[in-house]
Design a protein around this motif. Structure first.
Motif, short mmCIF file in Angstrom:
data_model
loop_
_atom_site.label_atom_id
_atom_site.label_comp_id
_atom_site.label_asym_id
_atom_site.label_seq_id
_atom_site.Cartn_x
_atom_site.Cartn_y
_atom_site.Cartn_z
N GLU A 76 0.82 -1.21 0.00
CA GLU A 76 0.00 0.00 0.00
C GLU A 76 0.86 1.27 0.00
O GLU A 76 0.46 2.28 -0.55
CB GLU A 76 -0.95 0.00 1.20
N SER A 77 2.04 1.17 0.61
CA SER A 77 2.93 2.34 0.64
C SER A 77 3.78 2.46 -0.63
O SER A 77 4.57 3.38 -0.75
CB SER A 77 3.83 2.28 1.87
N GLY A 78 3.63 1.51 -1.54
CA GLY A 78 4.35 1.57 -2.81
C GLY A 78 5.71 0.90 -2.80
O GLY A 78 6.46 0.99 -3.77
N ALA A 79 6.04 0.20 -1.73
CA ALA A 79 7.33 -0.48 -1.64
C ALA A 79 7.29 -1.81 -2.42
O ALA A 79 6.23 -2.38 -2.63
CB ALA A 79 7.69 -0.75 -0.18
N VAL A 80 8.46 -2.26 -2.83
CA VAL A 80 8.57 -3.57 -3.49
C VAL A 80 8.77 -4.61 -2.40
O VAL A 80 9.73 -4.56 -1.64
CB VAL A 80 9.75 -3.59 -4.48
N VAL A 81 7.83 -5.54 -2.31
CA VAL A 81 7.89 -6.58 -1.28
C VAL A 81 7.47 -7.91 -1.89
O VAL A 81 6.52 -7.99 -2.67
CB VAL A 81 7.01 -6.21 -0.06
N PHE A 82 8.22 -8.95 -1.54
CA PHE A 82 7.90 -10.32 -1.95
C PHE A 82 7.31 -11.02 -0.74
O PHE A 82 7.88 -10.96 0.35
CB PHE A 82 9.16 -11.06 -2.42
N ASP A 83 6.18 -11.71 -0.93
CA ASP A 83 5.58 -12.44 0.18
C ASP A 83 6.20 -13.83 0.29
O ASP A 83 7.12 -14.17 -0.45
CB ASP A 83 4.06 -12.49 0.03
N ALA A 84 5.69 -14.64 1.21
CA ALA A 84 6.27 -15.96 1.47
C ALA A 84 6.20 -16.87 0.25
O ALA A 84 7.16 -17.59 -0.05
CB ALA A 84 5.57 -16.61 2.66
N ALA A 85 5.10 -16.85 -0.48
CA ALA A 85 4.97 -17.69 -1.68
C ALA A 85 5.94 -17.24 -2.77
O ALA A 85 6.55 -18.07 -3.47
CB ALA A 85 3.54 -17.66 -2.20
N GLU A 86 6.10 -15.93 -2.92
CA GLU A 86 7.03 -15.41 -3.92
C GLU A 86 8.47 -15.74 -3.53
O GLU A 86 9.30 -16.07 -4.39
CB GLU A 86 6.85 -13.89 -4.07
#
Length: 154
Positions: A76-86
């Motif tokens: 939501e803040s526009g950051a690049v984040v990979f979740d656990a599945a990724e």
């Protein structure tokens, strides 16, 4: 009769031993511990974890978060984040010799441009078949991808 003279053998030089110790004021024990974790088990830790990474060629910090709440707030803040599945897809692709620094940089760019885009195993493997799990550590995966670990949060 003359006494036999002793012939001295030349001694081999002692092997040098180098003891490395951390620089004063620098405490990076956490980094050693995080890098030694089995990469596929990151999402299985008792507490949710977030890794902060520096990806060469990508502006800004990239995160890997195992907590859905952290993933949602960072996206939501526009950051690049990979979740656990990724993260699991990244690990499998790296262990299968299908993912390198260039591809990761492209994935980060794609995530930055399209907030809703999510990396799946097929995209990470680029259509190839996954190899059997090799049991790499977090550090081995990060080294393969040319990424620097900046921080880890639990």
């Amino acid at each position: 009769m003359q006494k036999p003279t002793r012939v001295r053998r030349s001694r081999r030089a002692a092997k040098l031993l180098r003891i490395e110790r951390p620089r004063l004021g620098e405490d990076r024990v956490w980094e050693t511990e995080v890098r030694s974790l089995p990469a596929h088990l990151l999402a299985s830790l008792p507490l949710p974890a977030t890794l902060r990474l520096e990806v060469p060629g990508h502006d800004g910090i990239v995160s890997v978060a195992t907590s859905p709440e952290v993933v949602r707030s960072e996206r939501e803040s526009g950051a690049v984040v990979f979740d656990a599945a990724e993260w699991s897809a990244l690990v499998t692709a790296a262990e299968s010799d299908r993912l390198w620094a260039v591809e990761l940089r492209d994935f980060c760019s794609r995530k930055a441009k399209h907030a809703g885009w999510s990396l799946d195993l097929d995209a990470a493997l680029a259509g190839a078949r996954a190899s059997a799990p090799a049991g790499w550590t977090v550090g081995a995966v990060l080294d393969r991808l040319g990424v620097r670990l900046i921080a880890a949060e639990c």
